[in-house]
Design a protein around this motif. Structure first.
Motif, PDB file in Angstrom:
ATOM      1  N   LYS A   1       4.807   4.158   3.128  1.00 42.43           N
ATOM      2  CA  LYS A   1       3.872   3.608   3.975  1.00 42.43           C
ATOM      3  C   LYS A   1       2.508   4.344   3.319  1.00 42.43           C
ATOM      4  O   LYS A   1       2.617   5.564   3.729  1.00 42.43           O
ATOM      5  N   VAL A   2       1.412   3.724   3.270  1.00 39.25           N
ATOM      6  CA  VAL A   2       0.458   4.296   2.842  1.00 39.25           C
ATOM      7  C   VAL A   2      -0.700   3.569   3.454  1.00 39.25           C
ATOM      8  O   VAL A   2      -0.594   2.303   3.582  1.00 39.25           O
ATOM      9  N   LYS A   3      -2.040   4.041   3.522  1.00 43.11           N
ATOM     10  CA  LYS A   3      -3.164   3.326   3.758  1.00 43.11           C
ATOM     11  C   LYS A   3      -3.435   2.358   2.918  1.00 43.11           C
ATOM     12  O   LYS A   3      -3.664   2.879   1.578  1.00 43.11           O
ATOM     13  N   LYS A   4      -4.091   1.191   3.340  1.00 45.19           N
ATOM     14  CA  LYS A   4      -4.482   0.129   2.206  1.00 45.19           C
ATOM     15  C   LYS A   4      -5.283   0.479   0.956  1.00 45.19           C
ATOM     16  O   LYS A   4      -5.487   0.125  -0.053  1.00 45.19           O
ATOM     17  N   GLU A   5      -6.550   1.385   1.423  1.00 46.21           N
ATOM     18  CA  GLU A   5      -7.575   1.744   0.814  1.00 46.21           C
ATOM     19  C   GLU A   5      -7.165   2.779  -0.527  1.00 46.21           C
ATOM     20  O   GLU A   5      -8.012   2.945  -1.498  1.00 46.21           O
ATOM     21  N   ILE A   6      -6.079   3.296  -0.361  1.00 45.43           N
ATOM     22  CA  ILE A   6      -5.530   4.107  -1.574  1.00 45.43           C
ATOM     23  C   ILE A   6      -4.253   3.776  -2.292  1.00 45.43           C
ATOM     24  O   ILE A   6      -3.504   4.291  -2.921  1.00 45.43           O
ATOM     25  N   VAL A   7      -3.957   2.277  -1.875  1.00 41.39           N
ATOM     26  CA  VAL A   7      -2.787   1.905  -2.421  1.00 41.39           C
ATOM     27  C   VAL A   7      -2.745   1.761  -3.921  1.00 41.39           C
ATOM     28  O   VAL A   7      -1.751   2.282  -4.601  1.00 41.39           O
ATOM     29  N   HIS A   8      -3.964   1.550  -4.421  1.00 42.84           N
ATOM     30  CA  HIS A   8      -4.285   1.444  -5.875  1.00 42.84           C
ATOM     31  C   HIS A   8      -3.806   2.851  -6.465  1.00 42.84           C
ATOM     32  O   HIS A   8      -3.338   3.025  -7.540  1.00 42.84           O
TER      33      HIS A   8
ATOM     34  N   LEU B   1       8.970   0.063  -7.944  1.00 45.47           N
ATOM     35  CA  LEU B   1       9.772  -1.095  -8.362  1.00 45.47           C
ATOM     36  C   LEU B   1       9.185  -1.926  -9.323  1.00 45.47           C
ATOM     37  O   LEU B   1       8.193  -2.444  -9.180  1.00 45.47           O
ATOM     38  N   GLN B   2       9.972  -2.240 -10.580  1.00 47.82           N
ATOM     39  CA  GLN B   2       9.489  -3.437 -11.267  1.00 47.82           C
ATOM     40  C   GLN B   2      10.303  -4.412 -11.524  1.00 47.82           C
ATOM     41  O   GLN B   2      11.733  -4.284 -12.171  1.00 47.82           O
ATOM     42  N   ARG B   3      10.275  -5.606 -10.868  1.00 48.38           N
ATOM     43  CA  ARG B   3      11.279  -6.643 -10.995  1.00 48.38           C
ATOM     44  C   ARG B   3      10.280  -7.945 -11.542  1.00 48.38           C
ATOM     45  O   ARG B   3       9.437  -7.979 -10.882  1.00 48.38           O
ATOM     46  N   PRO B   4      10.907  -8.803 -12.312  1.00 44.46           N
ATOM     47  CA  PRO B   4      10.084 -10.165 -12.334  1.00 44.46           C
ATOM     48  C   PRO B   4       9.683 -10.935 -11.231  1.00 44.46           C
ATOM     49  O   PRO B   4      10.494 -11.248 -10.183  1.00 44.46           O
ATOM     50  N   GLY B   5       8.372 -11.217 -11.047  1.00 41.09           N
ATOM     51  CA  GLY B   5       8.039 -11.889 -10.010  1.00 41.09           C
ATOM     52  C   GLY B   5       7.985 -11.244  -8.710  1.00 41.09           C
ATOM     53  O   GLY B   5       7.974 -12.040  -7.448  1.00 41.09           O
ATOM     54  N   LEU B   6       8.106 -10.060  -8.660  1.00 38.64           N
ATOM     55  CA  LEU B   6       8.258  -9.160  -7.205  1.00 38.64           C
ATOM     56  C   LEU B   6       7.081  -8.486  -6.787  1.00 38.64           C
ATOM     57  O   LEU B   6       6.517  -7.581  -7.448  1.00 38.64           O
ATOM     58  N   LYS B   7       6.815  -8.595  -5.810  1.00 42.90           N
ATOM     59  CA  LYS B   7       5.242  -7.684  -5.229  1.00 42.90           C
ATOM     60  C   LYS B   7       5.764  -6.389  -5.119  1.00 42.90           C
ATOM     61  O   LYS B   7       6.908  -6.215  -4.490  1.00 42.90           O
ATOM     62  N   ARG B   8       5.049  -5.275  -5.356  1.00 40.43           N
ATOM     63  CA  ARG B   8       5.421  -4.044  -5.330  1.00 40.43           C
ATOM     64  C   ARG B   8       4.624  -3.542  -4.442  1.00 40.43           C
ATOM     65  O   ARG B   8       4.932  -2.500  -3.761  1.00 40.43           O
ATOM     66  N   VAL B   9       3.641  -3.989  -3.592  1.00 44.32           N
ATOM     67  CA  VAL B   9       3.139  -3.791  -2.226  1.00 44.32           C
ATOM     68  C   VAL B   9       3.167  -4.938  -1.146  1.00 44.32           C
ATOM     69  O   VAL B   9       2.908  -6.236  -1.591  1.00 44.32           O
ATOM     70  N   VAL B  10       3.848  -4.708  -0.238  1.00 49.38           N
ATOM     71  CA  VAL B  10       3.722  -5.719   0.899  1.00 49.38           C
ATOM     72  C   VAL B  10       3.205  -4.948   2.110  1.00 49.38           C
ATOM     73  O   VAL B  10       2.849  -3.964   2.317  1.00 49.38           O
ATOM     74  N   GLU B  11       2.862  -6.093   3.061  1.00 47.93           N
ATOM     75  CA  GLU B  11       1.985  -5.725   4.483  1.00 47.93           C
ATOM     76  C   GLU B  11       3.170  -4.991   5.199  1.00 47.93           C
ATOM     77  O   GLU B  11       4.242  -5.425   5.282  1.00 47.93           O
ATOM     78  N   ASP B  12       2.541  -4.030   6.196  1.00 47.04           N
ATOM     79  CA  ASP B  12       3.211  -3.398   7.305  1.00 47.04           C
ATOM     80  C   ASP B  12       3.008  -4.322   8.492  1.00 47.04           C
ATOM     81  O   ASP B  12       1.698  -4.668   9.139  1.00 47.04           O
ATOM     82  N   PRO B  13       4.095  -5.069   8.820  1.00 49.33           N
ATOM     83  CA  PRO B  13       4.044  -5.907  10.193  1.00 49.33           C
ATOM     84  C   PRO B  13       3.524  -5.301  11.376  1.00 49.33           C
ATOM     85  O   PRO B  13       3.046  -5.983  12.110  1.00 49.33           O
TER      86      PRO B  13
ATOM     87  N   ARG C   1       0.118  -0.227   3.914  1.00 54.29           N
ATOM     88  CA  ARG C   1       0.758  -1.207   3.240  1.00 54.29           C
ATOM     89  C   ARG C   1       2.170  -0.397   3.103  1.00 54.29           C
ATOM     90  O   ARG C   1       2.280   0.850   2.984  1.00 54.29           O
ATOM     91  N   PHE C   2       2.888  -1.126   2.585  1.00 53.01           N
ATOM     92  CA  PHE C   2       4.260  -0.467   2.056  1.00 53.01           C
ATOM     93  C   PHE C   2       4.242  -0.654   0.565  1.00 53.01           C
ATOM     94  O   PHE C   2       4.242  -1.678   0.130  1.00 53.01           O
ATOM     95  N   VAL C   3       4.524   0.165  -0.056  1.00 52.52           N
ATOM     96  CA  VAL C   3       4.725   0.409  -1.649  1.00 52.52           C
ATOM     97  C   VAL C   3       6.328   0.634  -1.799  1.00 52.52           C
ATOM     98  O   VAL C   3       6.964   1.403  -1.497  1.00 52.52           O
ATOM     99  N   ILE C   4       6.822  -0.511  -2.512  1.00 53.01           N
ATOM    100  CA  ILE C   4       8.143  -0.636  -2.826  1.00 53.01           C
ATOM    101  C   ILE C   4       8.611   0.180  -4.128  1.00 53.01           C
ATOM    102  O   ILE C   4       8.061   0.126  -5.132  1.00 53.01           O
ATOM    103  N   LEU C   5       9.587   0.966  -3.695  1.00 58.15           N
ATOM    104  CA  LEU C   5      10.020   1.826  -4.711  1.00 58.15           C
ATOM    105  C   LEU C   5      11.300   1.442  -5.511  1.00 58.15           C
ATOM    106  O   LEU C   5      12.103   0.831  -4.834  1.00 58.15           O
TER     107      LEU C   5
END
Length: 504
Positions: free
Chosen positions: A102-109, A120-132, A138-142
């Motif tokens: 979990k990270v603040k959205k302004e420092i995701v990059h 995480l690196q997979r075809p067609g998969l988002k590496r960053v998803v929203e925190d509900p 945002r959540f950065v997928i590892l």
């Protein structure tokens, strides 16, 4: 030493050349799917997208079986797809548990850049998803394979500390779908266990060309669809259903998926060609060889291409300002050769013929050599090259060079150079093709030829190129005094006199 050992030693001697050979093979990566995802998926029935935060200073300890990376099932999509012959993309869905940060959205990059090896690196998969639960985060997928036991390493924790990010790892239930798997992973999951998986193919423009084995044929339409889905730009997949016809060098094929359009455009060594793949011969794995031979030519040289196809030797040679005589027996190849010469604006430098190879050598080639070779004086600048790229039969055409010309031989440096292609299943392919060429020519080529390994066509089958200057005593038939005209007789007598002086 047995044949297998001899062949191995021979191929080792050609390893440097093999490295130069471009196979233009488009295939799925061998990167394995992290075992931990599959194992955790078996134990999770939770709703995708639900997070469980790991308490501070404590880390989830995964079962010991997670480290069992030898179980092939852990690298595959849902096991229920085994044996599928009609593609059902929905059946590939599978839920796995992965670590997330979990990270603040302004420092995701900045986080993505700093942890790029762990993300995480997979075809067609988002590496960053929203925190509900937090719109500012945002959540950065590892990658679970890079973050064992949901614990970041010391170096990663140090990076996060510098970014003021708490190294708290969450568990994210991620749904993987058909789009997130690679073609090799999909086919490995579908085909019967232990059977060879085909994910490689030859690409010819928008066409993917497969050579499927018998055990893969029941799955051929599914395989074709997967190849088309996973390779942008591929809109037609075909499978070869017969051996190459040695007369016109084409073969029967079945369209497995996509449009039934086999007229395509390809680009090789920065030159464009158009062709009907169902009616002419084109092999993208020969691009390096085409380039190698063309590099031997200089402006002003003459190239005779006996089995020219649609022009992969002839057109680039003409682009180098060589004079080209190109021939092919296949009427379709002849038509596309004419078309491609105009397409590449070299039609003024290429003379095109639609003849049998022997007739081409005994006709236009003999005529041109008879006219040009006697004119070469002193330090000539023109070289003559004859390309014979019909590996199944070209060696059998070499006997045409026996006494092809009549008269006094030209200077040794001016003798035409032949580049003859052939297949060999011999334990020493280089020796095999040389001996076959010598039998056809009726002379030894020892010390007068070179052999280049082009590619391995099949197990224990090599394609080679034998290059040599045609020996003068093979190429020329000097007229006998009784048969020759006075001028020819004087030439012959003069030559005999010179030889006698040299012997004395």
């Amino acid at each position: 030493m047995n044949n297998s050992s001899s062949r191995t030693l021979w191929r080792l001697g050609y390893c440097a050349r093999l490295l130069k050979t471009n196979h233009f093979r488009t295939a799925a990566s061998n990167t394995s799917f992290p075992a931990v995802w599959m194992l955790l998926a078996q134990h999770s029935g939770r709703i995708p997208g639900l997070f469980v935060v790991v308490k501070k200073n404590t880390f989830f300890t995964m079962p010991e079986t997670v480290e069992d990376k030898t179980n092939p099932e852990l690298y595959l999509p849902h096991p229920g797809v085994r044996g599928m012959t009609l593609l059902d993309r929905e059946a590939f869905k599978r839920t796995v548990v992965v670590p997330a940060l979990k990270v603040k959205k302004e420092i995701v990059h900045n986080v993505l850049k700093s942890l790029k090896q762990s993300v995480l690196q997979r075809p067609g998969l988002k590496r960053v998803v929203e925190d509900p639960e937090d719109e500012d985060s945002r959540f950065v997928i590892l990658d679970p394979h890079k973050v064992p036991e949901f614990s970041l390493g010391e170096s990663e924790q140090q990076v996060l500390k510098e970014l003021s990010v708490h190294p708290e790892v969450s568990k994210y239930h991620l749904e993987l779908s058909y789009e997130n798997f690679k073609s090799e992973e999909i086919l490995r999951a579908v085909l019967p266990e232990g059977q060879e998986v085909t994910s490689g193919f030859s690409r010819v423009g928008h066409i993917a060309h497969l050579n499927l084995r018998d055990h893969q044929l029941p799955y051929r339409h599914l395989i074709g669809q997967v190849i088309m889905d996973k390779n942008p730009g591929i809109t037609c997949v075909v499978n070869k259903t017969s051996i190459i016809d040695s007369t016109y060098r084409n073969f029967e094929m079945e369209v497995l998926a996509g449009e039934n359009n086999l007229v395509t455009k390809v680009k090789e060594n920065n030159i464009s060609y158009e062709l009907d793949f169902s009616k002419v011969y084109w092999n993208p794995r020969l691009s390096t060889e085409h380039g190698r031979v063309v590099e031997l030519l200089k402006a002003g040289d003459v190239l005779f291409d006996v089995f020219a196809g649609v022009g992969p030797f002839a057109i680039p040679a003409a682009k180098r300002k060589c004079r080209v005589f190109a021939n092919d027996l296949n009427p379709e190849s002849y038509s596309w050769l004419l078309h491609n010469c105009k397409l590449n604006k070299v039609d003024s430098r290429v003379k095109v013929f639609n003849m049998d190879g022997r007739d081409f050598l005994r006709g236009p080639v003999r005529e041109e050599l008879s006219k040009e070779l006697p004119l070469l004086k002193g330090e000539h600048k023109t070289a003559f090259h004859i390309v014979m790229n019909l590996p199944a039969l070209a060696v059998e055409f070499l006997d045409v060079f026996r006494h092809l010309l009549v008269g006094e031989p030209c200077s040794p440096a001016a003798l035409p150079t032949v580049h003859c292609y052939g297949f060999s299943k011999h334990s020493n392919p280089a020796r095999d093709i040389q001996e076959r060429a010598e039998a056809a020519l009726g002379t030894s080529l020892a010390g007068r030829c070179s052999t280049f390994l082009v590619r391995n066509v099949a197990p224990n089958k090599e394609m080679l190129c034998l290059s040599f200057q045609i020996p003068a005593d093979v190429l020329y038939k000097r007229p006998c005094p009784d048969e020759a005209k006075p001028a020819s007789k004087r030439l012959c007598t003069s030559q005999d006199s010179s030889e006698e002086k040299a012997l004395s």
